[in-house]
Design an enzyme around this catalytic site. Sequence first.
Site, PDB file in Angstrom:
ATOM      1  CB  SER A 139      -4.480  10.887   7.433  1.00 24.67           C
ATOM      2  OG  SER A 139      -5.035  12.116   6.991  1.00 24.67           O
ATOM      3  CE1 TYR A 152      -5.702   8.454   2.563  1.00 20.67           C
ATOM      4  CE2 TYR A 152      -6.728  10.287   3.721  1.00 20.67           C
ATOM      5  CZ  TYR A 152      -5.599   9.587   3.350  1.00 20.67           C
ATOM      6  OH  TYR A 152      -4.358  10.020   3.795  1.00 20.67           O
ATOM      7  CE  LYS A 156      -3.805   7.147   5.471  1.00 19.80           C
ATOM      8  NZ  LYS A 156      -2.471   6.505   5.442  1.00 19.80           N
TER       9      LYS A 156
HETATM   10  P1  NAD Z   1       2.753  10.262  -2.534  1.00 23.04           P
HETATM   11  O1  NAD Z   1       1.781   9.839  -3.560  1.00 23.04           O
HETATM   12  O2  NAD Z   1       3.620  11.461  -2.765  1.00 23.04           O
HETATM   13  O3  NAD Z   1       3.730   9.061  -2.166  1.00 23.04           O
HETATM   14  C1  NAD Z   1       3.237   7.767  -1.920  1.00 23.04           C
HETATM   15  C2  NAD Z   1       4.257   6.758  -2.417  1.00 23.04           C
HETATM   16  O4  NAD Z   1       3.727   5.458  -2.127  1.00 23.04           O
HETATM   17  C3  NAD Z   1       4.486   6.827  -3.934  1.00 23.04           C
HETATM   18  O5  NAD Z   1       5.868   6.828  -4.212  1.00 23.04           O
HETATM   19  C4  NAD Z   1       3.823   5.558  -4.452  1.00 23.04           C
HETATM   20  O6  NAD Z   1       4.461   5.013  -5.603  1.00 23.04           O
HETATM   21  C5  NAD Z   1       3.944   4.637  -3.253  1.00 23.04           C
HETATM   22  N1  NAD Z   1       2.933   3.571  -3.263  1.00 23.04           N
HETATM   23  C6  NAD Z   1       1.603   3.697  -3.534  1.00 23.04           C
HETATM   24  N2  NAD Z   1       1.020   2.506  -3.494  1.00 23.04           N
HETATM   25  C7  NAD Z   1       1.990   1.601  -3.195  1.00 23.04           C
HETATM   26  C8  NAD Z   1       1.997   0.197  -3.025  1.00 23.04           C
HETATM   27  N3  NAD Z   1       0.879  -0.542  -3.178  1.00 23.04           N
HETATM   28  N4  NAD Z   1       3.174  -0.410  -2.721  1.00 23.04           N
HETATM   29  C9  NAD Z   1       4.309   0.317  -2.586  1.00 23.04           C
HETATM   30  N5  NAD Z   1       4.365   1.652  -2.753  1.00 23.04           N
HETATM   31  C10 NAD Z   1       3.207   2.280  -3.053  1.00 23.04           C
HETATM   32  O7  NAD Z   1       1.891  10.445  -1.204  1.00 23.04           O
HETATM   33  P2  NAD Z   1       2.206  11.157   0.201  1.00 23.04           P
HETATM   34  O8  NAD Z   1       1.351  12.349   0.266  1.00 23.04           O
HETATM   35  O9  NAD Z   1       3.648  11.262   0.449  1.00 23.04           O
HETATM   36  O10 NAD Z   1       1.558  10.080   1.179  1.00 23.04           O
HETATM   37  C11 NAD Z   1       2.307   9.288   2.080  1.00 23.04           C
HETATM   38  C12 NAD Z   1       1.408   8.880   3.230  1.00 23.04           C
HETATM   39  O11 NAD Z   1       0.955  10.051   3.908  1.00 23.04           O
HETATM   40  C13 NAD Z   1       0.154   8.126   2.811  1.00 23.04           C
HETATM   41  O12 NAD Z   1      -0.090   7.079   3.732  1.00 23.04           O
HETATM   42  C14 NAD Z   1      -0.937   9.174   2.892  1.00 23.04           C
HETATM   43  O13 NAD Z   1      -2.199   8.614   3.118  1.00 23.04           O
HETATM   44  C15 NAD Z   1      -0.450   9.982   4.076  1.00 23.04           C
HETATM   45  N6  NAD Z   1      -0.981  11.346   4.156  1.00 23.04           N
HETATM   46  C16 NAD Z   1      -0.781  12.246   3.141  1.00 23.04           C
HETATM   47  C17 NAD Z   1      -1.296  13.530   3.257  1.00 23.04           C
HETATM   48  C18 NAD Z   1      -1.103  14.577   2.178  1.00 23.04           C
HETATM   49  O14 NAD Z   1      -1.827  15.569   2.183  1.00 23.04           O
HETATM   50  N7  NAD Z   1      -0.155  14.412   1.287  1.00 23.04           N
HETATM   51  C19 NAD Z   1      -1.997  13.908   4.427  1.00 23.04           C
HETATM   52  C20 NAD Z   1      -2.171  12.962   5.439  1.00 23.04           C
HETATM   53  C21 NAD Z   1      -1.654  11.694   5.295  1.00 23.04           C
END
Ligand code: NAD
Length: 248
Positions: A139, A152, A156
């Site tokens: 991130s 958090y 990252k």
């Molecule tokens: P999201 O919540 O839409 O999807 C995350 C998925 O991971 C969900 O389906 C959830 O069930 C699954 N999950 C959570 N814990 C788990 C576990 N212990 N074992 C297996 N599956 C698990 O989130 P997202 O926004 O798509 O995030 C995906 C990645 O992107 C993450 O690593 C997040 O930190 C990163 N990220 C997101 C953003 C944002 O703004 N959305 C920005 C930067 C980075």
Amino acid sequence: MRLDGKMAIVTGAASGFGAGIARKFVAEGAQVMVVDLNHDGAMAMAEELGEGSFGHAANVADGAQVAEVVGTAKDVFGGVDILVNNAGVTHLPMPMEEVSEEDFDRVFAVNCKSIYLFARALVPHMKERGSGAILNVSSTAGLSPRPNLNWYNSSKGWVNTATKAMAVELAPRGVRVNAINPVAGETPLLASFMGEDTPEVRAKFLSTIPLGRFSTPEDMGNAAAFLCSDEASMITGVCMEVDGGRCI
Ligand code: NAD
């Protein structure tokens, strides 16, 4: 068809960025094992992806379950070419000293320990084959932290360092390791980062993104497909911003 014939594990692929990455991988010719804590979501996504892909419910922070994921992938696919460590969670925005120990442990278990657990289970297989691509979804939080998401952000930062450390150690064995650093994106997780999803908070977040929009699962799919394809065969240890210029 940049990923033609490739076998991939994508964690957290039932939702958000992981779903975007899984869809793009399949569009480029890969077969995907959709790994997610959410059983029904994993199965539904696998069905959408179609023949050759399949769903598997697992907690990526549990060593025994991760070993089972890798064993199943090897059995079903015959070999694993690509691993995307995408599953991640956050604590809600608050002063650093108010985050509970339970939330701290959960964030580091899901965002960081899972990468170690998958490395332990899968790296021997990739070394044996002399090839493989690992992509960690990090991130911009790890590069340019926002206040009130302290632990958090730190998790990252760990992911970015782990990516480089893994890359340098595995390069002689033909295994590439990269990361993407997404900016705030349109996924279910966004509301947790913002604390409250109001037009004012959205405007505040958007004002920090020069290209003027949130990122999308398609943006992450495009970047991931490139970094995991043979087109990126000279690229390893890179933590690539997919952030509309936020970290400039
Ligand atoms: P999201 O919540 O839409 O999807 C995350 C998925 O991971 C969900 O389906 C959830 O069930 C699954 N999950 C959570 N814990 C788990 C576990 N212990 N074992 C297996 N599956 C698990 O989130 P997202 O926004 O798509 O995030 C995906 C990645 O992107 C993450 O690593 C997040 O930190 C990163 N990220 C997101 C953003 C944002 O703004 N959305 C920005 C930067 C980075």
